[in-house]
Design a protein around this motif. Structure first.
Motif, PDB file in Angstrom:
ATOM      1  N   ARG A   1       0.834  -1.202   0.000  1.00 25.06           N
ATOM      2  CA  ARG A   1       0.000   0.000   0.000  1.00 25.06           C
ATOM      3  C   ARG A   1       0.866   1.249   0.000  1.00 25.06           C
ATOM      4  O   ARG A   1       1.937   1.275   0.613  1.00 25.06           O
ATOM      5  CB  ARG A   1      -0.951   0.012   1.197  1.00 25.06           C
ATOM      6  CG  ARG A   1      -0.480  -0.744   2.408  1.00 25.06           C
ATOM      7  CD  ARG A   1      -1.207  -0.440   3.699  1.00 25.06           C
ATOM      8  NE  ARG A   1      -2.625  -0.714   3.686  1.00 25.06           N
ATOM      9  CZ  ARG A   1      -3.482  -0.108   4.499  1.00 25.06           C
ATOM     10  NH1 ARG A   1      -3.064   0.813   5.362  1.00 25.06           N
ATOM     11  NH2 ARG A   1      -4.752  -0.407   4.475  1.00 25.06           N
TER      12      ARG A   1
ATOM     13  N   MET B   1      -5.850  -8.953   6.479  1.00 29.88           N
ATOM     14  CA  MET B   1      -6.582  -7.716   6.771  1.00 29.88           C
ATOM     15  C   MET B   1      -7.364  -7.257   5.544  1.00 29.88           C
ATOM     16  O   MET B   1      -6.788  -6.786   4.569  1.00 29.88           O
ATOM     17  CB  MET B   1      -5.601  -6.620   7.207  1.00 29.88           C
ATOM     18  CG  MET B   1      -4.685  -7.018   8.348  1.00 29.88           C
ATOM     19  SD  MET B   1      -5.561  -7.616   9.802  1.00 29.88           S
ATOM     20  CE  MET B   1      -6.031  -6.099  10.571  1.00 29.88           C
TER      21      MET B   1
ATOM     22  N   ALA C   1      -8.983  -4.427   4.625  1.00 28.36           N
ATOM     23  CA  ALA C   1      -9.137  -3.045   5.106  1.00 28.36           C
ATOM     24  C   ALA C   1      -9.932  -2.225   4.080  1.00 28.36           C
ATOM     25  O   ALA C   1     -11.150  -2.114   4.177  1.00 28.36           O
ATOM     26  CB  ALA C   1      -7.767  -2.454   5.391  1.00 28.36           C
TER      27      ALA C   1
ATOM     28  N   PHE D   1      -6.259   4.325   6.911  1.00 30.62           N
ATOM     29  CA  PHE D   1      -6.819   3.109   6.295  1.00 30.62           C
ATOM     30  C   PHE D   1      -6.467   1.836   7.064  1.00 30.62           C
ATOM     31  O   PHE D   1      -6.383   0.756   6.469  1.00 30.62           O
ATOM     32  CB  PHE D   1      -6.410   2.991   4.814  1.00 30.62           C
ATOM     33  CG  PHE D   1      -6.682   4.244   4.026  1.00 30.62           C
ATOM     34  CD1 PHE D   1      -7.966   4.571   3.643  1.00 30.62           C
ATOM     35  CD2 PHE D   1      -5.649   5.119   3.714  1.00 30.62           C
ATOM     36  CE1 PHE D   1      -8.220   5.737   2.939  1.00 30.62           C
ATOM     37  CE2 PHE D   1      -5.880   6.293   3.018  1.00 30.62           C
ATOM     38  CZ  PHE D   1      -7.173   6.602   2.630  1.00 30.62           C
ATOM     39  N   TYR D   2      -6.210   1.977   8.345  1.00 30.55           N
ATOM     40  CA  TYR D   2      -6.039   0.798   9.204  1.00 30.55           C
ATOM     41  C   TYR D   2      -7.388   0.442   9.827  1.00 30.55           C
ATOM     42  O   TYR D   2      -8.217   1.327  10.080  1.00 30.55           O
ATOM     43  CB  TYR D   2      -4.998   1.059  10.299  1.00 30.55           C
ATOM     44  CG  TYR D   2      -3.590   0.842   9.797  1.00 30.55           C
ATOM     45  CD1 TYR D   2      -2.914  -0.355  10.054  1.00 30.55           C
ATOM     46  CD2 TYR D   2      -2.944   1.804   9.027  1.00 30.55           C
ATOM     47  CE1 TYR D   2      -1.630  -0.577   9.565  1.00 30.55           C
ATOM     48  CE2 TYR D   2      -1.661   1.595   8.526  1.00 30.55           C
ATOM     49  CZ  TYR D   2      -1.014   0.408   8.800  1.00 30.55           C
ATOM     50  OH  TYR D   2       0.242   0.185   8.301  1.00 30.55           O
ATOM     51  N   ILE D   3      -7.563  -0.864  10.076  1.00 30.45           N
ATOM     52  CA  ILE D   3      -8.829  -1.296  10.657  1.00 30.45           C
ATOM     53  C   ILE D   3      -8.833  -0.982  12.161  1.00 30.45           C
ATOM     54  O   ILE D   3      -7.847  -1.234  12.857  1.00 30.45           O
ATOM     55  CB  ILE D   3      -9.042  -2.811  10.437  1.00 30.45           C
ATOM     56  CG1 ILE D   3      -9.056  -3.131   8.933  1.00 30.45           C
ATOM     57  CG2 ILE D   3     -10.343  -3.276  11.078  1.00 30.45           C
ATOM     58  CD1 ILE D   3      -9.172  -4.618   8.598  1.00 30.45           C
TER      59      ILE D   3
ATOM     60  N   GLY E   1      -3.437  -3.571  14.409  1.00 21.39           N
ATOM     61  CA  GLY E   1      -2.221  -2.831  14.049  1.00 21.39           C
ATOM     62  C   GLY E   1      -1.767  -3.301  12.681  1.00 21.39           C
ATOM     63  O   GLY E   1      -2.586  -3.607  11.822  1.00 21.39           O
ATOM     64  N   ASP E   2      -0.448  -3.394  12.501  1.00 15.16           N
ATOM     65  CA  ASP E   2       0.092  -3.803  11.198  1.00 15.16           C
ATOM     66  C   ASP E   2       0.506  -5.277  11.252  1.00 15.16           C
ATOM     67  O   ASP E   2       1.441  -5.643  11.953  1.00 15.16           O
ATOM     68  CB  ASP E   2       1.290  -2.911  10.848  1.00 15.16           C
ATOM     69  CG  ASP E   2       1.737  -3.137   9.418  1.00 15.16           C
ATOM     70  OD1 ASP E   2       2.141  -4.277   9.086  1.00 15.16           O
ATOM     71  OD2 ASP E   2       1.664  -2.200   8.606  1.00 15.16           O
ATOM     72  N   ALA E   3      -0.213  -6.101  10.501  1.00 15.03           N
ATOM     73  CA  ALA E   3      -0.007  -7.548  10.590  1.00 15.03           C
ATOM     74  C   ALA E   3       1.407  -7.953  10.132  1.00 15.03           C
ATOM     75  O   ALA E   3       2.028  -8.817  10.749  1.00 15.03           O
ATOM     76  CB  ALA E   3      -1.059  -8.267   9.744  1.00 15.03           C
ATOM     77  N   GLY E   4       1.899  -7.290   9.067  1.00 15.09           N
ATOM     78  CA  GLY E   4       3.247  -7.616   8.573  1.00 15.09           C
ATOM     79  C   GLY E   4       4.309  -7.242   9.593  1.00 15.09           C
ATOM     80  O   GLY E   4       5.231  -8.007   9.872  1.00 15.09           O
TER      81      GLY E   4
HETATM   82  N1  URA Z   1      -2.942  -3.920   6.988  1.00 12.17           N
HETATM   83  C1  URA Z   1      -2.706  -4.174   8.289  1.00 12.17           C
HETATM   84  O1  URA Z   1      -1.742  -4.846   8.630  1.00 12.17           O
HETATM   85  N2  URA Z   1      -3.556  -3.671   9.203  1.00 12.17           N
HETATM   86  C2  URA Z   1      -4.640  -2.940   8.875  1.00 12.17           C
HETATM   87  O2  URA Z   1      -5.384  -2.534   9.748  1.00 12.17           O
HETATM   88  C3  URA Z   1      -4.868  -2.709   7.500  1.00 12.17           C
HETATM   89  C4  URA Z   1      -4.017  -3.200   6.587  1.00 12.17           C
END
Ligand code: URA
Length: 229
Positions: free
Chosen positions: A120, A150, A152, A211-213, A218-221
């Motif tokens: 993204r 995610m 999102a 644009f995070y849920i 948080g950030d899955a990666g």
């Molecule tokens: N990717 C993520 O890791 N978290 C989100 O909330 C949205 C996209």
């Protein structure tokens, strides 16, 4: 597991949403650990929980696939049983999808797999998805499970599917998310023109201005692999 399920038929296109978080099960406990700001710091546990959730969802999706009769012979006798006609094709989005994908691969253990490199890019108030890599088998007429934890904005799912269509049109596409946003579900509904099912464990409240849920995780990666440059 009884499922919360919603179907739509729009323009003769079959689509559905299946939420596996109700009624509560062990999956909710794993998801709690994935979301919790303290528990998610243990990277090994975070990845392993994603993998366990992938296994649970793979099992639930397996109930929607097609089976044929077979005969199994034990040391004592034979019994009529059923087996999958064919394994679905598993496709995941790098890098956040990897631990979740591993759970699917544990169960669909003979499946062909595809990989998509997408990321993204926030551009002011806009979010664009850059797609730079696609390695996939032919998907024409196949059941495809697209695995990305995610859901999102829904843009990376749509971008990935559009790229995948260069490898044929799947018979049905299962969008396997862990957590979804209402905005993302709406985007998929409006933009996906082949039969699909959205699978998720939870539909959360909304997207934030990045644009995070929310509440999300948080950030899955980053939680799986650390922050990137
Ligand atoms: N990717 C993520 O890791 N978290 C989100 O909330 C949205 C996209």
């Amino acid at each position: 597991m009884q499922l919360y399920r919603k179907f739509w038929l729009e323009k003769n296109l079959f689509m559905s949403l299946i939420v596996l978080g109700e009624p509560p099960s062990l999956a909710n406990q794993f998801l709690n650990e994935i979301r919790g700001k303290d528990s998610q710091q243990d990277r090994l546990r975070f990845r392993r929980n994603l993998e366990r959730m992938g296994e649970i969802m793979a099992y639930e999706i397996s109930k929607r696939l097609s089976y044929k009769a077979c005969l199994v012979t034990s040391p004592l006798a034979s019994i009529k049983s059923r087996e999958l006609i064919s394994q679905p094709i598993l496709v995941t989005v790098l890098r956040a999808g990897l631990p979740y994908f591993q759970g699917f691969l544990n169960y669909f253990d003979q499946a062909d797999a595809g990989f998509i490199g997408a990321y993204r890019k926030e551009d002011g108030e806009e979010l664009t998805i850059n797609l730079e890599y696609l390695a996939s088998p032919m998907v024409e007429g196949q059941e495809v499970i697209l695995i990305d934890p995610m859901l999102a904005t829904g843009k990376s799912f749509i971008r990935s599917i559009n790229a995948l269509l260069s490898h044929g049109k799947p018979a049905h596409i299962h969008l396997a998310s862990l957590i979804a946003s209402p905005e993302g579900i709406q985007h998929i509904k409006e933009n996906l023109k082949i039969p699909f099912t959205i699978w998720t464990f939870s539909v959360d409240e909304k997207l934030d201005n990045r644009f995070y849920i929310v509440p999300g995780l948080g950030d899955a990666g980053d939680m799986s692999f650390g922050t990137k440059l």
